[in-house]
Design a protein around this motif. Structure first.
Motif, PDB file in Angstrom:
ATOM      1  N   ASP A 181      45.353  41.281  48.741  1.00 25.91           N
ATOM      2  CA  ASP A 181      44.220  41.825  47.880  1.00 25.91           C
ATOM      3  C   ASP A 181      43.688  41.099  46.825  1.00 25.91           C
ATOM      4  O   ASP A 181      44.521  40.857  46.085  1.00 25.91           O
ATOM      5  N   GLU A 182      42.568  40.524  46.989  1.00 26.03           N
ATOM      6  CA  GLU A 182      41.971  39.616  46.061  1.00 26.03           C
ATOM      7  C   GLU A 182      40.827  40.321  45.310  1.00 26.03           C
ATOM      8  O   GLU A 182      40.133  39.572  44.625  1.00 26.03           O
ATOM      9  N   SER A 183      40.601  41.423  45.424  1.00 25.05           N
ATOM     10  CA  SER A 183      39.555  42.309  44.613  1.00 25.05           C
ATOM     11  C   SER A 183      39.692  42.222  42.956  1.00 25.05           C
ATOM     12  O   SER A 183      40.658  41.985  42.749  1.00 25.05           O
ATOM     13  N   ALA A 184      38.769  42.562  42.567  1.00 23.98           N
ATOM     14  CA  ALA A 184      38.698  42.726  40.969  1.00 23.98           C
ATOM     15  C   ALA A 184      39.919  43.644  40.748  1.00 23.98           C
ATOM     16  O   ALA A 184      40.484  43.397  39.422  1.00 23.98           O
ATOM     17  N   ASP A 185      39.868  44.864  41.202  1.00 25.83           N
ATOM     18  CA  ASP A 185      40.835  45.994  40.815  1.00 25.83           C
ATOM     19  C   ASP A 185      42.158  45.280  40.912  1.00 25.83           C
ATOM     20  O   ASP A 185      43.157  45.474  40.297  1.00 25.83           O
ATOM     21  N   ALA A 186      42.484  44.724  42.025  1.00 22.70           N
ATOM     22  CA  ALA A 186      43.801  44.164  42.318  1.00 22.70           C
ATOM     23  C   ALA A 186      44.167  43.206  41.241  1.00 22.70           C
ATOM     24  O   ALA A 186      45.440  43.361  40.858  1.00 22.70           O
ATOM     25  N   ARG A 187      43.234  42.307  40.730  1.00 25.10           N
ATOM     26  CA  ARG A 187      43.486  41.449  39.534  1.00 25.10           C
ATOM     27  C   ARG A 187      44.157  42.213  38.369  1.00 25.10           C
ATOM     28  O   ARG A 187      45.095  41.946  37.888  1.00 25.10           O
ATOM     29  N   LEU A 188      43.429  43.379  37.959  1.00 27.01           N
ATOM     30  CA  LEU A 188      43.746  44.260  36.755  1.00 27.01           C
ATOM     31  C   LEU A 188      45.029  44.830  37.156  1.00 27.01           C
ATOM     32  O   LEU A 188      45.759  45.001  36.492  1.00 27.01           O
ATOM     33  N   LEU A 189      45.341  45.194  38.430  1.00 22.75           N
ATOM     34  CA  LEU A 189      46.403  46.019  38.838  1.00 22.75           C
ATOM     35  C   LEU A 189      47.617  45.242  38.475  1.00 22.75           C
ATOM     36  O   LEU A 189      48.531  45.597  38.087  1.00 22.75           O
ATOM     37  N   ARG A 190      47.494  44.008  39.002  1.00 19.10           N
ATOM     38  CA  ARG A 190      48.703  43.025  38.780  1.00 19.10           C
ATOM     39  C   ARG A 190      49.027  42.747  37.408  1.00 19.10           C
ATOM     40  O   ARG A 190      50.152  42.461  37.218  1.00 19.10           O
ATOM     41  N   MET A 191      48.048  42.837  36.432  1.00 21.22           N
ATOM     42  CA  MET A 191      48.353  42.597  35.055  1.00 21.22           C
ATOM     43  C   MET A 191      49.073  44.051  34.713  1.00 21.22           C
ATOM     44  O   MET A 191      49.851  43.693  33.653  1.00 21.22           O
ATOM     45  N   ILE A 192      48.831  45.192  35.071  1.00 24.40           N
ATOM     46  CA  ILE A 192      49.247  46.335  34.867  1.00 24.40           C
ATOM     47  C   ILE A 192      50.884  46.147  35.179  1.00 24.40           C
ATOM     48  O   ILE A 192      51.944  46.553  34.355  1.00 24.40           O
ATOM     49  N   HIS A 193      51.201  45.831  36.266  1.00 27.95           N
ATOM     50  CA  HIS A 193      52.445  45.723  36.994  1.00 27.95           C
ATOM     51  C   HIS A 193      53.329  44.439  36.670  1.00 27.95           C
ATOM     52  O   HIS A 193      54.551  44.507  36.672  1.00 27.95           O
TER      53      HIS A 193
END
Length: 220
Positions: A119-131
């Motif tokens: 998943d390369e979406s903008a949401d995924a980028r931020l979710l990875r920063m959370i996790h």
């Protein structure tokens, strides 16, 4: 969790603007500040529509400061009390990151699943920063342990409003005992770089996305 190039610092523009006041953060400001965060989330431009979950930017770049460092947060208000900008900070980046890991990230991880690997979406980028948030460890961090984020809506820029809210936070962070402070600024934002240099910030480190700038707080 220092400033990130994906959520750049905005700076005052020239021209007359309505009178704005610098105030302390109140719990009732949270939703309005999350909105400011989203509407300045594209290197200072409006990021509305770029994310399926519009709160993610606020979760990553704002919410922890409001929850963990509310005494260092300052809000820029219109005469009717509406929040149109903010500056948030922490006096110790290392301690702040530890506290985020203890109390800020876990509830978000429980509610928001990690994205799929492809998943390369903008949401995924931020979710990875959370996790999997990054940790700060630069050699200059001991000298400049504090950091800040500042965001102003376009209508709040100008007339020195950005400088006033920034100075209020610098004073608060200095009073908390931090010897120096740093921030991130995108390499394309030449106006911001000049603005911070005028205030006394100097480049600490160049990065592909821009630079980290720092300033001593002694004598404030």
């Amino acid at each position: 969790m220092s400033p990130h190039p994906g959520h750049d610092v905005t700076t005052p523009a020239q021209g007359a603007r309505p009178a704005l006041t610098v105030d302390r953060y109140d719990l009732s400001d949270r939703d309005a500040l999350y909105d400011v965060c989203l509407r300045t989330g594209d290197s200072g431009d409006d990021a509305t529509g770029q994310y399926e979950d519009g709160a993610l930017l606020g979760h990553v770049y704002l919410g922890a400061y409001l929850a963990l460092e509310p005494d260092l947060a300052r809000v820029l208000r219109r005469a009717d009390g509406t929040a149109v900008g903010y500056c948030v900070a922490t006096a110790s980046t290392t301690d702040f990151e530890r506290r985020c890991e203890e109390s800020w990230w876990p509830p978000l991880r429980a509610r928001l699943a990690a994205p799929a690997a492809d998943d390369e979406s903008a949401d995924a980028r931020l979710l990875r920063m959370i996790h999997a948030p990054s940790r700060s460890g630069a050699p200059w961090l001991e000298q400049y342990p504090a950091h800040l984020h500042i965001d102003l809506l376009p209508g709040a820029q100008g007339g020195g409003a950005g400088r006033r809210v920034l100075e209020a936070v610098l004073d608060a962070v200095a009073a908390a005992g931090a010897p120096g402070i740093h921030l991130g600024v995108g390499g394309r934002n030449l106006r911001a770089i000049g603005f911070y240099e005028h205030l006394g910030f100097r480049t600490l480190e160049e990065q592909p996305w821009g630079r980290t700038m720092g300033m001593p707080l002694s004598g404030r």
